[in-house]
Scaffold this motif. Structure first.
Motif, PDB file in Angstrom:
ATOM      1  N   LYS A 243     -17.687  -4.745  13.918  1.00 18.50           N
ATOM      2  CA  LYS A 243     -18.509  -3.585  13.639  1.00 18.50           C
ATOM      3  C   LYS A 243     -17.803  -2.218  13.861  1.00 18.50           C
ATOM      4  CE  LYS A 243     -22.846  -6.150  13.985  1.00 18.50           C
ATOM      5  NZ  LYS A 243     -24.298  -6.050  14.329  1.00 18.50           N
ATOM      6  N   GLY A 244     -16.698  -2.259  14.562  1.00 16.00           N
ATOM      7  CA  GLY A 244     -15.859  -0.909  14.652  1.00 16.00           C
ATOM      8  C   GLY A 244     -16.508   0.100  15.102  1.00 16.00           C
ATOM      9  N   TYR A 245     -17.523  -0.200  16.374  1.00 20.75           N
ATOM     10  CA  TYR A 245     -18.175   0.681  17.155  1.00 20.75           C
ATOM     11  C   TYR A 245     -17.440   1.141  18.438  1.00 20.75           C
ATOM     12  CZ  TYR A 245     -22.406  -1.062  14.539  1.00 20.75           C
ATOM     13  OH  TYR A 245     -23.436  -1.351  13.499  1.00 20.75           O
ATOM     14  N   SER A 246     -16.323   0.548  18.756  1.00 21.38           N
ATOM     15  CA  SER A 246     -15.573   0.946  20.047  1.00 21.38           C
ATOM     16  C   SER A 246     -14.498   1.972  19.568  1.00 21.38           C
ATOM     17  CB  SER A 246     -15.057  -0.226  20.872  1.00 21.38           C
ATOM     18  OG  SER A 246     -14.350  -1.148  19.963  1.00 21.38           O
ATOM     19  N   SER A 247     -14.131   2.707  20.536  1.00 23.34           N
ATOM     20  CA  SER A 247     -13.053   3.786  20.413  1.00 23.34           C
ATOM     21  C   SER A 247     -11.840   3.504  21.373  1.00 23.34           C
ATOM     22  CB  SER A 247     -13.678   5.227  20.310  1.00 23.34           C
ATOM     23  OG  SER A 247     -14.505   5.418  19.246  1.00 23.34           O
ATOM     24  N   ILE A 248     -11.172   2.982  20.936  1.00 24.54           N
ATOM     25  CA  ILE A 248     -10.041   2.384  22.046  1.00 24.54           C
ATOM     26  C   ILE A 248      -8.609   2.865  21.253  1.00 24.54           C
ATOM     27  CG2 ILE A 248      -8.965   0.645  23.400  1.00 24.54           C
ATOM     28  CD1 ILE A 248     -11.572  -1.042  23.074  1.00 24.54           C
ATOM     29  N   LEU A 249      -7.855   3.430  22.318  1.00 21.24           N
ATOM     30  CA  LEU A 249      -6.372   3.440  21.857  1.00 21.24           C
ATOM     31  C   LEU A 249      -5.413   2.528  23.116  1.00 21.24           C
ATOM     32  CD1 LEU A 249      -3.827   4.818  21.026  1.00 21.24           C
ATOM     33  CD2 LEU A 249      -3.799   6.593  22.626  1.00 21.24           C
ATOM     34  N   PHE A 250      -5.106   1.445  22.109  1.00 28.57           N
ATOM     35  CA  PHE A 250      -4.085   0.587  22.945  1.00 28.57           C
ATOM     36  C   PHE A 250      -2.624   0.881  23.067  1.00 28.57           C
ATOM     37  CE2 PHE A 250      -1.631  -3.460  22.918  1.00 28.57           C
ATOM     38  CZ  PHE A 250      -1.705  -3.782  24.377  1.00 28.57           C
ATOM     39  N   VAL A 251      -2.131   1.159  24.184  1.00 30.17           N
ATOM     40  CA  VAL A 251      -0.696   1.370  24.173  1.00 30.17           C
ATOM     41  C   VAL A 251      -0.182   0.343  24.929  1.00 30.17           C
ATOM     42  CG1 VAL A 251       1.091   3.181  25.001  1.00 30.17           C
ATOM     43  CG2 VAL A 251      -1.358   4.010  24.396  1.00 30.17           C
ATOM     44  N   GLY A 252       1.056  -0.331  24.158  1.00 30.88           N
ATOM     45  CA  GLY A 252       1.559  -1.433  24.779  1.00 30.88           C
ATOM     46  C   GLY A 252       2.819  -1.205  24.939  1.00 30.88           C
ATOM     47  N   SER A 253       3.639  -1.211  26.033  1.00 30.40           N
ATOM     48  CA  SER A 253       4.967  -1.062  26.224  1.00 30.40           C
ATOM     49  C   SER A 253       5.811  -2.163  26.588  1.00 30.40           C
ATOM     50  CB  SER A 253       5.261   0.219  27.303  1.00 30.40           C
ATOM     51  OG  SER A 253       4.727  -0.124  28.582  1.00 30.40           O
ATOM     52  N   PHE A 254       6.912  -2.338  25.961  1.00 26.72           N
ATOM     53  CA  PHE A 254       7.794  -3.437  26.182  1.00 26.72           C
ATOM     54  C   PHE A 254       9.346  -3.094  25.897  1.00 26.72           C
ATOM     55  CE2 PHE A 254       6.668  -3.269  21.792  1.00 26.72           C
ATOM     56  CZ  PHE A 254       7.957  -3.579  21.024  1.00 26.72           C
ATOM     57  N   ARG A 255      10.034  -4.086  26.587  1.00 22.80           N
ATOM     58  CA  ARG A 255      11.545  -4.030  26.239  1.00 22.80           C
ATOM     59  C   ARG A 255      11.927  -4.528  25.206  1.00 22.80           C
ATOM     60  NH1 ARG A 255      13.880  -6.107  32.429  1.00 22.80           N
ATOM     61  NH2 ARG A 255      12.372  -4.678  33.551  1.00 22.80           N
ATOM     62  N   SER A 256      12.411  -3.932  24.419  1.00 21.49           N
ATOM     63  CA  SER A 256      12.760  -4.598  23.107  1.00 21.49           C
ATOM     64  C   SER A 256      13.850  -5.524  22.954  1.00 21.49           C
ATOM     65  CB  SER A 256      13.089  -3.321  21.849  1.00 21.49           C
ATOM     66  OG  SER A 256      14.140  -2.397  22.685  1.00 21.49           O
ATOM     67  N   ASN A 257      14.716  -5.590  23.841  1.00 22.34           N
ATOM     68  CA  ASN A 257      15.738  -6.499  23.973  1.00 22.34           C
ATOM     69  C   ASN A 257      15.466  -7.875  24.487  1.00 22.34           C
ATOM     70  OD1 ASN A 257      15.633  -4.969  26.484  1.00 22.34           O
ATOM     71  ND2 ASN A 257      17.576  -5.907  26.973  1.00 22.34           N
ATOM     72  N   GLU A 258      14.000  -7.783  24.919  1.00 25.83           N
ATOM     73  CA  GLU A 258      13.538  -9.054  25.643  1.00 25.83           C
ATOM     74  C   GLU A 258      12.458  -9.680  24.795  1.00 25.83           C
ATOM     75  OE1 GLU A 258      12.414  -8.664  29.704  1.00 25.83           O
ATOM     76  OE2 GLU A 258      14.167  -7.465  30.389  1.00 25.83           O
ATOM     77  N   LEU A 259      12.166  -9.380  23.431  1.00 27.39           N
ATOM     78  CA  LEU A 259      11.347  -9.830  22.628  1.00 27.39           C
ATOM     79  C   LEU A 259      12.088 -10.793  21.413  1.00 27.39           C
ATOM     80  CD1 LEU A 259       8.393  -9.202  23.034  1.00 27.39           C
ATOM     81  CD2 LEU A 259       8.489  -7.811  21.101  1.00 27.39           C
ATOM     82  N   SER A 260      11.855 -11.991  21.570  1.00 28.41           N
ATOM     83  CA  SER A 260      12.516 -12.770  20.514  1.00 28.41           C
ATOM     84  C   SER A 260      11.428 -12.865  19.220  1.00 28.41           C
ATOM     85  CB  SER A 260      12.628 -14.294  21.044  1.00 28.41           C
ATOM     86  OG  SER A 260      11.180 -14.709  21.187  1.00 28.41           O
ATOM     87  N   GLU A 261      11.969 -13.356  18.122  1.00 24.43           N
ATOM     88  CA  GLU A 261      11.153 -13.547  16.922  1.00 24.43           C
ATOM     89  C   GLU A 261       9.997 -14.276  17.123  1.00 24.43           C
ATOM     90  OE1 GLU A 261      13.708 -14.626  13.717  1.00 24.43           O
ATOM     91  OE2 GLU A 261      15.076 -13.014  13.836  1.00 24.43           O
ATOM     92  N   GLU A 262      10.025 -15.361  18.035  1.00 25.06           N
ATOM     93  CA  GLU A 262       8.819 -16.283  18.338  1.00 25.06           C
ATOM     94  C   GLU A 262       7.680 -15.619  18.982  1.00 25.06           C
ATOM     95  OE1 GLU A 262      12.029 -17.250  18.715  1.00 25.06           O
ATOM     96  OE2 GLU A 262      12.525 -17.872  16.670  1.00 25.06           O
ATOM     97  N   HIS A 263       8.138 -14.485  19.906  1.00 30.27           N
ATOM     98  CA  HIS A 263       7.332 -14.027  20.745  1.00 30.27           C
ATOM     99  C   HIS A 263       5.718 -13.503  20.304  1.00 30.27           C
ATOM    100  CE1 HIS A 263       5.648 -11.622  24.263  1.00 30.27           C
ATOM    101  NE2 HIS A 263       6.568 -12.251  24.902  1.00 30.27           N
ATOM    102  N   PRO A 264       4.839 -13.986  21.008  1.00 29.29           N
ATOM    103  CA  PRO A 264       3.395 -13.846  20.498  1.00 29.29           C
ATOM    104  C   PRO A 264       3.035 -12.253  20.260  1.00 29.29           C
ATOM    105  CG  PRO A 264       3.298 -15.221  22.524  1.00 29.29           C
ATOM    106  CD  PRO A 264       4.969 -14.679  22.178  1.00 29.29           C
ATOM    107  N   VAL A 265       3.999 -11.351  20.675  1.00 29.79           N
ATOM    108  CA  VAL A 265       3.674  -9.803  20.536  1.00 29.79           C
ATOM    109  C   VAL A 265       3.908  -9.493  18.888  1.00 29.79           C
ATOM    110  CG1 VAL A 265       4.373  -7.787  20.639  1.00 29.79           C
ATOM    111  CG2 VAL A 265       4.062  -9.175  22.884  1.00 29.79           C
TER     112      VAL A 265
END
Length: 805
Positions: A243-265
């Motif tokens: 319904k798109g009624y909420s106004s949220i800015l989600f900021v996710g920070s992560f180490r790029s060298n610790e993210l495999s291709e299979e990671h859920p992110v």
């Protein structure tokens, strides 16, 4: 001071070729320094206190060289204030590049604009990332009271009461601070959902009420490389609010060298893009030489012209990594390569000497060396704190400091001064992941770490048993990490503790943690548990079956139920059979589920023939209607109620389940179970499950043309629900039956639509998608008759399609 130095340097210009290298080169340089003194007078114009051994103080809250990235964050935030639509920003880079500092820099902008900033940090030791997401949202109610005026607060309270209704108590169980936004007249008793509460939909509704274009929510999760699939799915559903009624800015920070291709992110971002949620990516590398110079200049309280050589050396060694640069400066000071001279009244150094010194080219090694130089008591304190992951709250630390010699709060404050810890209102947290990693590495063996966990667990468990602590999950975590083997009595205590932790997680709808703790409880049960600890074993097996079922581990749940059934008493057996039928139904084994229910009813003395012909069904209906007439069904206030612990309540509950299942599999048998449930209720007493049976019976009367009787019986079902404080979970089906069919003859269609929409909302809150869709379909039908705008009905159709998907 700096001003005197500038005057002296201007005079030295007259020396021509004999002037020092540090003298000013142009009038432009003079103007720049004067401007710098004006803008940062607190650093350059006012001298530091004179002390015999001054300490190098580096303000780690200042962000250097990230102006472009800050502007991008500001623009996304401001765009949300214009559009009101949620967006995502992903900040990635290597450790120490300033990801967290960049996001924190947006806080003043958010606060000034009237928004809310909430955040949590994940780490590799987080046993429950979902709990950290809930902790972040639990920060909102105090912020609402702090930022909003009285009119806004009252409006939010009204909206919460209107949308959540009786479910507000369940919201408070998920987000304890939501109690701050509850009016004094609203219920404080949460419904017994046992993990069935839909966290995603609950937080969706909460975010819709709290956030707005003028007050968006900025949610920051740090180090999302440690997030699991469950927590990321939750975030995706909140951000992709249909319904798109909420106004949220989600900021996710992560180490790029610790993210495999299979990671859920990666799947998380792909699904968000598919749903149309805008995503911005910010990559952080090292900062440039000018930014390193500014860092050195501000830290030493010397204008950049005087520290260019030192800045170049720091930049050469660190390649512009901000954390590495800060630790390198500190290392220079600790080694005496940077020293404060009272005669010159400033920090001084020999650049040739610094250039000859070999330091590690790894920031982790610098931090490790720094920790190695600490006193033994401070190292012991770091080891203790590392057992909790990235942070620990004051209640926990106060409890421990009274019992453990290796953790005194004075040590923690010394570690704050050393730049290794940060202190805030909640407690202490490590200043950086690298500090946490170095603290963990202080343990020489796994057994040493286990000993620390065991000592911590012992103290916390004692406090928990005395009622001085409520965080059973944290207590269980420490005891589990510290437990290796023990006596049967010790194993039994561990089983009891983990079962309590699992039950607590279920109440908070944290199903993954519930399964983790219940599995530990099962592991700690003695081999002869059914003989030596029968009651405990039944509790553990039943809790584990619930946890496994909610996590989709169906076979494990079935095995647990089948093992406990031979030993269970009547009440526990009914609970196990009820759970088993629900598991079978959720696995689309409707026939087997119905057979399980019929078998349970037979065990309780109810007679359920295999088949009913139409004549028999009509005879039973007529008998039930006659009995209802004789019992003055409209006098609901006089009905005898049955305690949930009474065996009779189990009979009504199983009939309730049978009605739901027969509606899907054997509609002709539906009336049989409805009649028998109503008859049983009139005989032994009424429960909240009787409300649905009564409403269904009323709808069957309507099918037979008995309009007046149908209205009377249906309305009685509504009034009966009001007598139960925990009947929220019944409203979905009762509202669907009454307002979807019966109420057509005496209730305005607009009111029917309101109630059906409410029934749908409750179904979604309880994870009852079938009931929600049922109410939604009736809403669409009644909406046409109520002349609701076609565009709104189209939006509702799209919404329901999203629910199904």
């Amino acid at each position: 001071d700096v001003t005197a130095c500038l005057v002296r340097d201007l005079l030295e210009v007259s020396l021509g070729d004999f002037r020092p290298d540090t003298s000013v080169a142009s009038i432009e340089e003079v103007c720049e320094e004067l401007q710098l003194m004006h803008e940062k007078s607190g650093i350059f114009m006012f001298a530091s206190p004179i002390v015999e051994q001054p300490r190098l103080e580096i303000d780690t809250t200042v962000l250097y060289g990230r102006e472009d990235e800050m502007s991008r964050l500001f623009r996304v935030h401001d765009r949300i204030r214009e559009t009101g639509e949620s967006e995502v920003v992903l900040v990635e880079g290597y450790s120490g590049c300033g990801k967290t500092s960049l996001v924190i820099s947006v806080i003043p902008h958010v606060v000034k604009a009237g928004g809310y900033f909430i955040g949590q940090k994940l780490d590799q030791f987080s046993s429950s990332p979902i709990a950290l997401v809930l902790n972040a949202f639990d920060m909102l109610p105090p912020l609402v009271l702090e930022k909003c005026n009285q009119h806004e607060v009252e409006s939010i309270k009204r909206d919460l009461g209107c949308i959540f209704g009786d479910q507000l108590a369940s919201l408070v169980r998920l987000l304890p601070n939501a109690a701050l936004l509850r009016t004094s007249t609203q219920s404080s008793t949460p419904s017994q959902l046992d993990g069935k509460l839909r966290i995603d939909y609950t937080l969706q509704l909460f975010a819709r009420i709290i956030s707005s274009r003028s007050r968006p929510i900025v949610l920051h999760l740090d180090d999302i490389q440690h997030a699991d699939q469950y927590s990321l799915d939750l975030l995706r559903r909140i951000l992709s609010d249909i319904k798109g009624y909420s106004s949220i800015l989600f900021v996710g920070s992560f180490r790029s060298n610790e993210l495999s291709e299979e990671h859920p992110v990666n799947g998380f971002t792909t699904k968000l893009e598919r749903n149309g949620t805008p995503i911005s990516n910010i990559h952080l590398g090292g900062i440039d030489l000018a930014s390193v110079t500014a860092l050195v200049s501000n830290s030493l309280r010397i204008v950049p012209r005087y520290c260019k050589d030192l800045s170049r050396e720091v930049y050469r060694r660190t390649d512009g990594n901000p954390l590495f640069a800060i630790e390198t400066l500190r290392s220079f000071a600790e080694r005496g390569l940077l020293e404060y001279r009272l005669r010159q009244y400033r920090w001084c150094w020999d650049i040739d000497r610094i250039g000859d010194v070999k330091l590690s080219d790894n920031v982790s090694d610098l931090i490790t060396l720094k920790i190695a130089a600490l006193s033994d008591k401070n190292r012991q304190a770091l080891k203790t704190l590392s057992c909790f992951g990235s942070s620990a709250n004051h209640d926990i630390l106060n409890t421990l400091s009274m019992e453990l010699e290796n953790l005194q709060l004075g040590c923690s404050d010394e570690l704050v001064n050393a730049g290794l810890l940060n202190k805030n209102d909640a407690g202490y947290n490590f200043s950086h992941d690298k500090v946490l990693e170095a603290a963990v590495n202080l343990f020489t063996t796994g057994s040493e770490r286990a000993c620390f966990h065991r000592d911590i667990g012992r103290v916390l468990l004692d406090a928990f048993d005395k009622g001085n602590l409520e965080c059973v999950g944290i207590v269980a975590d420490q005891c589990n990490h510290g437990f290796t083997s023990g006596t049967p009595e010790a194993c039994t205590k561990m089983a009891i503790l983990n079962e309590k932790a699992a039950a607590s997680a279920l109440k908070k709808a944290n199903r993954k943690s519930a399964l983790h703790y219940s599995s530990n409880a099962m592991r700690h049960l003695p081999e002869n548990c059914w003989q030596s600890e029968r009651d405990l074993s039944i509790r553990v097996y039943l809790t584990h079956a619930k946890s496994a079922a909610l996590n989709g581990v169906v076979n494990e749940a079935k095995v647990a139920i089948n093992k406990l059934l031979p030993y269970a008493n009547a009440i526990d057996k009914m609970a196990a059979l009820s759970l088993k039928s629900s598991i079978l139904a959720s696995s689309r084994q409707i026939q087997e589920a119905l057979a399980t229910i019929v078998g349970a009813l037979s065990d309780l003395g109810e007679t359920i023939p295999q088949t009913y012909d139409e004549e028999t069904r009509e005879e039973l209906f007529a008998l039930t209607l006659q009995t209802i007439s004789q019992h003055s069904i409209s006098e609901v206030s006089e009905f005898k109620l049955v305690s949930p612990e009474d065996a009779a309540a189990a009979i009504i509950h199983f009939y309730y389940l049978a009605i739901q299942l027969s509606h899907l599999l054997h509609p002709n048998v539906l009336i049989i179970f409805a009649c028998k449930s109503v008859m049983a209720s009139m005989k032994v007493g009424w429960t909240k499950c009787s409300c649905f049976s009564l409403a269904v019976f009323g709808s069957r009367a309507l099918v037979r043309g008995l309009v007046d009787e149908s209205l009377t019986i249906g309305f009685s079902a509504l009034k009966l629900m009001e007598r139960f404080s925990d009947a929220d979970d019944q409203k979905t089906f009762v509202y669907g039956v009454y307002y979807g069919t019966i109420a057509n003859f005496n209730t305005p269609f607009q009111l029917c639509c309101e109630r059906l929409n409410h029934g749908k909302e409750i179904g979604l809150l309880h994870g009852d998608n079938l009931g929600a869709i049922w109410n939604g379909n009736y809403f669409l039908h009644k909406g046409l008759l109520a002349a609701i705008e076609l565009s709104k009905l189209q939006e509702e159709c799209k919404y329901q399609v999203g629910i199904v998907e």
